[in-house]
Motif scaffolding. Sequence first.
Motif, mmCIF file in Angstrom:
data_model
loop_
_atom_site.group_PDB
_atom_site.id
_atom_site.type_symbol
_atom_site.label_atom_id
_atom_site.label_comp_id
_atom_site.label_asym_id
_atom_site.label_seq_id
_atom_site.Cartn_x
_atom_site.Cartn_y
_atom_site.Cartn_z
ATOM 1 N N UNK A 194 0.835 -1.203 0.000
ATOM 2 C CA UNK A 194 0.000 0.000 0.000
ATOM 3 C C UNK A 194 0.864 1.245 0.000
ATOM 4 N N UNK A 195 0.437 2.229 -0.785
ATOM 5 C CA UNK A 195 1.061 3.547 -0.855
ATOM 6 C C UNK A 195 2.505 3.483 -1.336
ATOM 7 N N UNK A 196 2.873 2.399 -2.017
ATOM 8 C CA UNK A 196 4.214 2.287 -2.571
ATOM 9 C C UNK A 196 4.133 1.891 -4.029
ATOM 10 N N UNK A 197 4.909 2.582 -4.870
ATOM 11 C CA UNK A 197 5.037 2.145 -6.240
ATOM 12 C C UNK A 197 5.867 0.874 -6.267
ATOM 13 N N UNK A 198 5.649 0.061 -7.284
ATOM 14 C CA UNK A 198 6.316 -1.233 -7.332
ATOM 15 C C UNK A 198 7.833 -1.060 -7.386
ATOM 16 N N UNK A 199 8.306 0.029 -8.016
ATOM 17 C CA UNK A 199 9.745 0.290 -8.043
ATOM 18 C C UNK A 199 10.291 0.573 -6.643
#
Length: 1181
Positions: free
Chosen positions: A535-540
């Motif tokens: 949650x709230x994190x880009x996959x990168x």
Amino acid sequence: MAEESHDCSEIAKVPGSYAWMSSSSDPNLTMAEESHPRIRKFLGSTSEGRINNINWGNQGDVITGVGGDFIRHVHGNIIKDVHIEVPRVVGVFQDKLGRPVPVSVVQEILQKKLLYFYSVVDDAEGKQLHSTTVKAWLNDLKEAVYDADDLLQEIKTEALRQEMEPESAGSSTSKVQELVSRPPSHAFDSTLIITEAEKVLERLEDIVKQKEQYLGLEASAGHKRLRQATTRETSSLVDDSGVYGRDQDKEAIVKLLLSNDDDAGKKISVIPIVGMGGIGKTTLAQLVYNDTRVKQHFKLQAWVCISDVEFDVTRITQTIYESITGNTYRGIAKLDLLQNALKEELMMKRFLLVLDDVWNENYMEWDKLRQPFESGAFGSKIIVTTRSQRVASAMCTLPSHHLLQISDEDCWLLFAKHAFGNADLLNSQHPDLASIGSQIAKKCKGLPLAAKSLGGLLHSELNVEEWVEILESDIWELSEKKTNILPALWLSYHYLPSHLKRCFAYCAIFPKDYYFTKSMVVLLWMAEDLLQSERKKMIEEVGDGYFNDLISRSFFQSIPTQKRSIGESESLFTMHDLINDLAKFVSGEYCFRLEDHNSSDIVSKIRHFSYMKRKLGTHGCPNFDAVCKAKSLHTFVSFAKHYILSRDLWPASNVLGLLNLKWLRFLDLSHYDVRELPDSIGNLKHLRYLDLSHSSIDKLPDALCTLYNLQTLMLSHCKALVELSTNLGRLIKLRHVDIGSTKIKKMPRNMGKLKDLQFLSDFVLDKDTGENIVELKELPHLHKRLCISGLDNIVCKWDGLEVNISGMKYLKELVLEWGGDTEDSIQDRRVLEQLQPHANLKLLRIESYGGTSFPNWVGDHSFSHLSSLALINCKFCLSFPPLGQLPSLVKLHIEGAKVESVGLEFYGCGVKPFRSLNELSFIDMLEWQEWCYDVKEEGEIFPNLCTLTLKRCPKLTKMLPSDKFPKLESLELSSLNFIGCLLSQESKFMSLSWLWIENCPNFECFPDGGIDAPKLKDMSIVPSLEELTIRGCPEFKSFPQSGCPALVTLELDGNEKLWANGRQCGLQRLNSLLTLTIAKIELSVFPEEGLLPTSLADLVILGGPNLTTLDGKGLRKLDSLQSLAIFCCPELRCLPEEGLPTSLLHINDCPFLERRLQRGKGEDWPKIAHIPHIWLDYEKI
């Protein structure tokens, strides 16, 4: 309970798109329905009349849960076999509903059950070390899991395809709403998919039936690792005579221990020693623990080996107490009593505690343990040894001491000690074994544990074949011979969470000694779908976190940074060879690196393939026929050393067969002569990463735009590529697009639909698409670098064109390019005003801007992170913005401006200007006449400037005084008519160590403390000068009479009058000179006796078209000469009779000499026969 066999053949009973439906009711269902209310409730709610009202997005969880209830009821709570029942559950519900169950439901069931198999894999991996049977079973399981995952991806891809290609395409909003709200139509309607599902499920069933036969394999509990059957135990004792290469490390730690300076007011200092397994952390701690100075310094000492991921505070406290008191105090079982007792023992005493082999990363547990330590005296110290920087960060108060590998020489000494007592004995009595042993020591790559273990294996062994076997074996193959290398490094892997295990195993594709970047690895992991969304994190960002975890646990090692063309540094990493071997070991036969000797080992089941690209002329192109038979291949990637790849393109015929491998997720076709891709590229529907960079591709096929899973598209340096696919905007999963250094002239429409785009190298506008710049406002998540070119094509009024570059807070580098001369300078300024970036920007480049002035945001102090700025060919600007007010500006490059004066407006008002500037360049300033400053302003204008370049500024006559550059170290003056404006008689450049003067026609000499004065006296203006280059200065005549005391390197090129002066030029007075390079010398005889300084060690003659004779007397005076190199002297006929005073000789492109210097038979060979190292025509003879 015995496991029941389940027939999966019913999957394919019914032909066509409803293949999983049962033709009659299931008695098991009736029984379950009657006795289980949740099943009854669900089935009652799904009558035929309510089918179209089901919220299928939420109902997946319900169906999955009810399916589980059904299986537990019918099969006696056999949770572990739920995955076997997927077809039966689905079939039952389809029978009840009268229509296919949506793919999303099957997908969720399969996805959840795959998690179970991953946990079984985790448990089996540890047991494969001691059982070849388990290892074989594990390989079968891994292959089945791969197949199941492929099926899962097939389902997801089909769902995505039907989302992008609805059966009834429409453009109206209502039509879209209708398509979204109706039940999903993408059920299993393909006989092929049904067959694949049946095979996968049957195979999983067979493997699960076998698992109880293999050492009681069971599922591990997520990230909680099982404790080792045997716990590693260490003591404080050490034989320091067997330790090599750790003297500096030992002294650094001892110095910290003996220091009485408290750490920020804290009584207790914690010193972490961090490094990979086997690097010698425990040994170093033992050395300092037993040092006499340390023993005398501390009142109490205690050694505790933790060696367990379970940080049991009570057990550890008890062990510390026993170590300090010498008493076994088993009567205390409660932590409170233990800690109070320990507190009393430590009260006001300076103590040293070693906590060896710590794995705990939980700060709260450490905080609980350390409470009694606070009663000790100031100056007490705790040493913590760990493989994880995260452990160190949780516990430390002092910076970590990172332990690196020992040298090859120290590795050899350690190896020899354990093989034969000492290296001298081995060298003298068994030189043949010593030669092999030194190669084995190099193979250890500085890891003491490996050197010690392999030396122990060969202890007193005299059989040469045994030594050769060790040398040629993979170290992991030696585990059967009782080395402890495998167990030591395996622990690091064993304690990894499951998700990091899979990411690390994938890194087996990297060759040994290969340098990789974080971004490269993260993109590889993304392509293989190894990153779990958070949650709230880009996959990168998730990938960055995984990568940092592996760094902190010593799986990856950082190496010195490498400069990139944009001026910033990108960190590079590598894996120690034994860590690389560990990755290869755990990845098994599913990850294959093509190397010189193993091309015949390629097996059809491999999933990941890599190879090293080498020069075509030397090694040829590898054959990939065997790879094309690996039907389940996911990854095809190449690596290369940056200096290996040339402009040669590899033949496309070798790789086009890969387009038949439908499961490919990562495809690297870079540096191949691929002019076009066939439409069959559209069959690679699972492809996530496509690299065509440096290829000859000139057009992208339309079929490319049906690869809906594509995340990364690399097209940089495709010189023939002029346009992108029109429908690129349909690839809504694209996250990284690199089109740098191509000839693309415009962007396709709908780029704004790529909402997930994280990196876009370039956004190109032409005269028909200038207004498309507004699409950038839809891409607020762009990271790293963006170049917007063709800004001169924005011809419409800016009103209403919203770009929102200022909203791109992740963007670090921005390049803004106009093309050619402007037709409307006012419009150019309006455009630039609207392109104001976010204040987080670090690099800004503005090129060919046509305005007469810059907007206020350029140079505004609010850009507090801006470190690099370039203004290129801004030809119409009459003055510069106040760049001196940029607080973090380190590098400033200005080129092609027609400014006549640089003065107060350049520095700005307020704080001291340019307080961070390190590099400054003014180039092609053809109208620039004066560089002014406020005479009322005292002190330095450029207090930290180290490098200054002034090039092609022909009218510059007035210059800042040298005291404005107090730290200048490097100065380049090129194509200036009057350089005395900078280096006057009053100038003092006390720190200048490098000076380059080129094409300055009026430069004559270094006179009287300055340049261009009439008389030659000294070089006191540059007392620290070490390197000097003077090129293309035909009037330059001589060096100062006092010489140049610090000058060690000198290059002279095309300075005719200097050589005409002979010994009067003053070269011989440069008494510190070590290296002299002379180019384009016009003399026929060289060097005149007494012309060159006797201190010379290296002499290079580079191009003497008229040189016929080397003066032997002039050369024989050079007693210190070690190297002589002569290039491109076509008329040089022979060497002097006196011979040459050198130990290294290079002679190239001197045809007469090359014939006379043939080894043993040339006329001049006797003159050089005494020289040990001779290179003739670029080859050693």
